[in-house]
Design an enzyme around this catalytic site. Structure first.
Site, mmCIF file in Angstrom:
data_model
loop_
_atom_site.group_PDB
_atom_site.id
_atom_site.type_symbol
_atom_site.label_atom_id
_atom_site.label_comp_id
_atom_site.label_asym_id
_atom_site.label_seq_id
_atom_site.Cartn_x
_atom_site.Cartn_y
_atom_site.Cartn_z
ATOM 1 N N PRO A 2 -15.903 20.482 63.544
ATOM 2 C CA PRO A 2 -15.926 21.458 64.620
ATOM 3 C C PRO A 2 -14.692 22.370 64.585
ATOM 4 O O PRO A 2 -13.582 21.927 64.840
ATOM 5 C CB PRO A 2 -15.928 20.599 65.890
ATOM 6 N N GLU A 3 -14.911 23.623 64.230
ATOM 7 C CA GLU A 3 -13.877 24.647 64.335
ATOM 8 C C GLU A 3 -14.325 25.602 65.447
ATOM 9 O O GLU A 3 -15.247 25.275 66.185
ATOM 10 C CB GLU A 3 -13.705 25.370 62.987
#
Length: 266
Positions: A2-3
């Site tokens: 998750p960015e």
DNA sequence: AATGGGACCTGCGCGC
DNA sequence: TGCGCGCAGGTCCCAT
């Protein structure tokens, strides 16, 4: 992992799903993920609260509550939020008063959650650099000129610019035609502008696709994001470049696998 | 001061 | 078949 685009997707999904809902009780299956405060205080502090608003800062997700406190969540690499959940989480489940459940899961035990009086005063948040979409081209250029660090690890530095991790750093650099090991200050004005636009383009498209489902990332519903189909270099070691057929190379940079086309990126 | 590397973690894929 | 190893990476922490 998750960015920014993945966390933004989850934030938008959560906003549609749980705003206004009241937390009735919490089950903690592994207290290690509760960074602050102690698990029993955490549980008591949340019971009865409603979800007022949801905010994202970089890769951090913040659930603002009706009692003024906030639930601050960092998914790190393999954290997941699932709604509606089943209560069969390996970390924490939040039971709402309407009977629905939000599950917080994590494979590698790196993700964490904390209950804070004031999320803005959290050190990690205070040190964050600007949000990519709040940053102007001119400002970005100046910031790059001031650093001599290799450009790719610099883009991943949360204090420099918030929300970019390994995946979006390498994809942005490919689009801009810039070698990931170039010193930041060596970029020409044109290259800096190209990179600025590449970052905005990649992040925008990734958000439109609901993020990149590599490893364990899924959206709130449990469905995958579709941006991985648009990756041009990430995870494509030894495969032909889409532009020039040269084999994509992988080198370690900033301790992370760094993919690039040796012909297209100078 | 800036940079690099290890630690934290666990599941998976690979080679032998 | 099964085992051991390397790899995945965000952040923190320490050493240089």
């Amino acid at each position: 992992m998750p960015e920014l685009p993945e966390v933004e997707t989850i934030k938008r999904d959560l906003k549609k799903a749980i705003i206004g809902k009241q937390i009735a009780r919490i089950s903690v299956y592994n207290p290690i993920v509760i960074r602050f405060p102690a698990a029993d205080v955490f549980k008591k502090g949340l019971a009865g609260c409603r979800i007022k608003n949801i905010v994202r800062k970089g890769k951090v997700l913040i659930l603002e509550l009706s009692n003024g406190k906030s639930l601050v969540i960092h998914l790190k690499m393999t954290g997941q939020l699932i709604y509606p959940g089943t209560g069969k989480s390996n970390r924490v489940s939040f039971y709402f008063s309407d009977g629905t459940i939000l599950d917080f899961k994590d494979q590698r035990l790196f993700a964490d959650v904390q209950l804070l009086d004031d999320w803005r005063s959290l050190d990690f948040i205070r040190r964050l650099g600007p949000e990519p979409f709040d940053l102007r081209n001119e400002e970005f250029k100046n910031k790059l000129s001031a650093k001599k660090t290799k450009i790719k690890p610099l883009l991943m530095e949360q204090g420099f610019i918030a929300g970019i991790g390994n995946l979006y750093a390498v994809e942005s650099l490919f689009r801009a035609g810039i070698h990931p090991a170039r010193p930041s200050s060596s970029l020409s004005d044109g290259e800096k502008e190209k990179l600025f636009k590449a970052i905005h383009g990649v992040l925008t498209e990734a958000i439109q696709c609901g993020g990149s489902s590599v490893d364990t990332y899924v959206r709130l519903s449990g469905k995958k994001g579709s941006y991985a189909a648009h990756h041009r270099v990430y995870g494509r070691q030894d495969e032909p470049c889409f532009n020039c057929k040269t084999h994509i190379k992988r080198i370690p940079l900033g301790g992370r696998g760094t993919y690039f086309c040796p012909k297209c990126q100078k």
